[in-house]
Design an enzyme around this catalytic site. Sequence first.
Site, PDB file in Angstrom:
ATOM      1  N   TRP B 319       3.170 -11.394  27.759  1.00 25.12           N
ATOM      2  CA  TRP B 319       2.680 -11.540  26.522  1.00 25.12           C
ATOM      3  C   TRP B 319       3.942 -11.567  25.722  1.00 25.12           C
ATOM      4  CZ3 TRP B 319       2.029  -9.072  21.987  1.00 25.12           C
ATOM      5  CH2 TRP B 319       1.477  -9.518  20.863  1.00 25.12           C
ATOM      6  N   HIS B 320       4.703 -10.559  25.883  1.00 25.23           N
ATOM      7  CA  HIS B 320       5.776  -9.991  24.925  1.00 25.23           C
ATOM      8  C   HIS B 320       6.927 -11.254  24.824  1.00 25.23           C
ATOM      9  CE1 HIS B 320       3.577  -6.385  24.458  1.00 25.23           C
ATOM     10  NE2 HIS B 320       4.224  -6.168  23.619  1.00 25.23           N
ATOM     11  N   GLY B 321       7.060 -11.888  26.049  1.00 24.20           N
ATOM     12  CA  GLY B 321       8.104 -12.968  26.168  1.00 24.20           C
ATOM     13  C   GLY B 321       8.089 -13.401  27.394  1.00 24.20           C
TER      14      GLY B 321
END
Lengths: 538, 482
Positions: B319-321
Amino acid sequence: MNTIPARVISVSRCVVPALLLMCVALPFLFMGRPDIFGADSGENRVPAPLPSIPQSLVDYLKIPKAFDSYVYDNFGMRNLLIEANARLKYGLLGVSFSRKVLVGRNGWLFHNNHRDMLDYSGLGDVSEQDLRRWRIVLEERGDWLKLKHIVFGVAVAPTKQSIYAEFMPAHLGPRSKGSALDRLSAHMAGKSDVVFLDLRSALRAAKTNHQVYFKTDSHWNFHGALAGYEHIARAFPEIFDPQHILDYPDLVAAQGSYRTNLPAMLGMKGTEKTTRFERRDGWLARSIKSDDGDGGLKRRTGITRISEIDDPSLKRGLFIVDSFYGWNSQFFAEHFQRLVAVNRFNYGWKLKDAFPAEIIAAEKPDIVLMQFVEGHLGNCSKPECLASPGIESNPPEVRQARLQRLFAESRQAPGHLQVVEVVRTREPMARVRGGPATEPAWRVVFAGMAAGQHRSGPYLLRIRVEADEELLIRSAFSRKSACLDRQEVTDIQVHAGISELLLCADGLDHNGKTELRVIGNAGAVRFLAAEAVAHPDL
Amino acid sequence: MVFSSPTFLFFFLPLALILYVISPWKNMVLLAASLMFYAWGEPVYIILMLTVITGNYLLGLALHGSDPARRRRWLVVAVAFNLGVLFYFKYIEFFLDSINAVLGWAGLGALPVPTPQLPLGISFFIFQSMTYVVDVYRGHARVERSLTNLALYISMFPQLVAGPIVRFREIAQRIHERSVSLRDVSVGSERFVIGLAKKVLIADPLANTVDAIFRIPGAELSPATAWFGAVCFGLQIYYDFSGYSDMGIGLGRMFGFRFPENFKHPYESTTLREFWRRWHMTLSRWFRDYLYIPLGGNKGTPGRTYLNLTIVFLLTGLWHGASWNFIVWGLLHGMFMMFERLGLETALRRTHVIVQHLYLLLVVQISWVFFRAQDLGHGITYLRAMFAGTVSPAGIYALDNYLTNYVLLAFAAGLLFSSGWAPRYCARRVFFSCRASQRAGRAAVMVPALAAFKAILFFSVLFLCLVNVSAESHKAFIYFRF
């Protein structure tokens, strides 16, 4: 116990919202007045204008960025806030908020160019290839000028940190290995006859008597500039009459103040007291207004300064300079009937380090001198560097001049080969660099190569061709090309008519063959003659 | 447009506030401002935002009006729609690159890889959209019949690009009807200024240092510099993210909304489990409610629980990258969560609280290296420098070069305020002083005095923030630029 009046509580609750509103509303209300309560920010650029109403989809997409730029440059009280920021950080904490400025000791500021600092710290990565590229570019210029009987010299002014290392932050030095200038000086001294002047010794000597750089500017001051000028002038006695080289007794010192550039980069106003010089019996040279006032000539040609003296017995000069010239231009001007200064180092002019051959041809000077600061060397990828990689610093005719000298030096040496056969083929020997595999090619076969004479290193080819139209001849086709690696000429433009051209070829095979390709209409060119030589500097 | 930019502070915010106050159509003004805010950063992808809004609006209506069997089908469509958008724009390139690496290894030809530009805040607004449709399906939220209101929920600018991730049911009522009290404006303003200070006065100076240190070639990176860079990054990301959340929560409050808290001094934690209850709380909550519990949570066998944890943290990383270093970061957290469940937590509880803190900080700090590194290889090189480095470089790579007074000040402030001790201490002092003065009959004097003190404090902080923000616009050149 007493109770707190509701009004007091309400008022206390209004405090922070009111402050926030005031702080964001004032810059909003004074939009377009960045200088209200503050002076010019000294940023050396034109503030972004208010973007116009978009007329197309492309315009619409550009609006946010353009409007951002407008707000960034024009919100109310901007200059005041910027100066407050600088005063707080520099004045209170002793730090620079700009990456471009390095805070030194005792109030000294330095231009914090990352490349320069790597070089200063001994972490620069100047390769042998870089040194060779710089030398070749300078030699090509020198050889071309020699053909025109023009004296050529190169003088490198040191960066401020090279002379005043004691005011740099301690952890940044000392150098663990030589700087780019150290290495280039040694390289030039051993391999080239171009007059290459490293001004550090002159500046260090002058430093014992005077402060030679501004404390808060990136340049030398008039003392430093005078020392640089004297060192250069004494190196060219055929141009600068030793009797007339200016020195302190010829000059009258006057105190003045100068607005220095590094505080401005920090968002502050900064001036420094400095000594200006006047010639005791008045300056002879006068500045000529060379421009129409809008900087157009400067942008087109890089010409920044022209000075003249009404004395036809004096020499003519053309200097290729950077901003350091601003301080010693007046001294040099006293020796020339006409002195033209061209600044092509600064990226602002977008001309890169292009050799101004066309201006030289027009000016017909007796000397061409390059004076630039050490920072234009280094592990450089920006266009304002000397011989920046990937940029053709010299025009083809200048590039040919050095090859002509090399050819002349080697012609009588053993290993000189004459062509015996030229075969036109559509099946190149090697894969083509930047062209289709069916590109027309010549196989050039040389005779005279005895057994054991085969040499893997590059050869210098002189070819004579007749062309009906403009086209390009190429001699190097692979990424491993020794000629490309050594920055030699491998592509050459052929104009209509008969031309004699020199270019580097990677090597001849065991049968004395090499290959040239024609980029363009191969039918429009006829091969007339070819010679090949080997030279130790190839 | 970020909240700490001159454009937001000196143009967008005052204009939005003025229009909001004077207009009778509050939601319309807020929606227009939100869409303009998004279009400012994404003039093309505003179309995507509008598509997501319209899609979820229609799917919400379809879900609401269908029988149970169809509702499930509509839910699948809604989830697929949202995840499909997220997957295409955020993950397709990474996914196909990874597939191509395998195909290349097997000697097969590569698939074509589209390279869409990542739309601003897509992870946030897609997750918010999903909470809406899932909550409508579960009956936890009422369907929204007004497109404007749903659009406002999905695109509301205070939390659009960096959270907190708000559930529709948390603000649905206030979207329909709300009033803004003086207390809301006051609390909101204070929160905004605190968030701005976190971002501008602590995170940004540390960010410059972190960027410079993480750019140092591996061979030149000394252990001391590497550790300093890593700790600075730990502080930077906390103050950057929590500062942005504070600004979002503050702005929301000024417009009459109450967003959930997102950070609660996470570095005070003693275990990773506690850390995730304090760090990006709305994301943890989202994964717990919409993924971990539907997967079975910790109700199944231990093996199943560990699998669920692994899935959750793998996806948290992603989700963060979309890159391997984020996956490694997520899996590291998942792995230590498992270790804690397997007995590490119990063992830690028997040690001194300082040891527990050190454990947490070490794990979090090491994992941050992967989060910040350019790629997995860079992360490993950096960790090697931290633990096995032998370099002691001089020059511009020496640690001294980064230890300026300004950075040290930001670093010290970062350390001090990363724990809740300082604010708690101040609040306690203020509380006891007020009570004492009230007992002594001096409350009417004490309150204005405190208000004056607060005004001076906030004005100083705000002034420092604004001069820093203004400095961002200063672009000086040594020579004149044409």
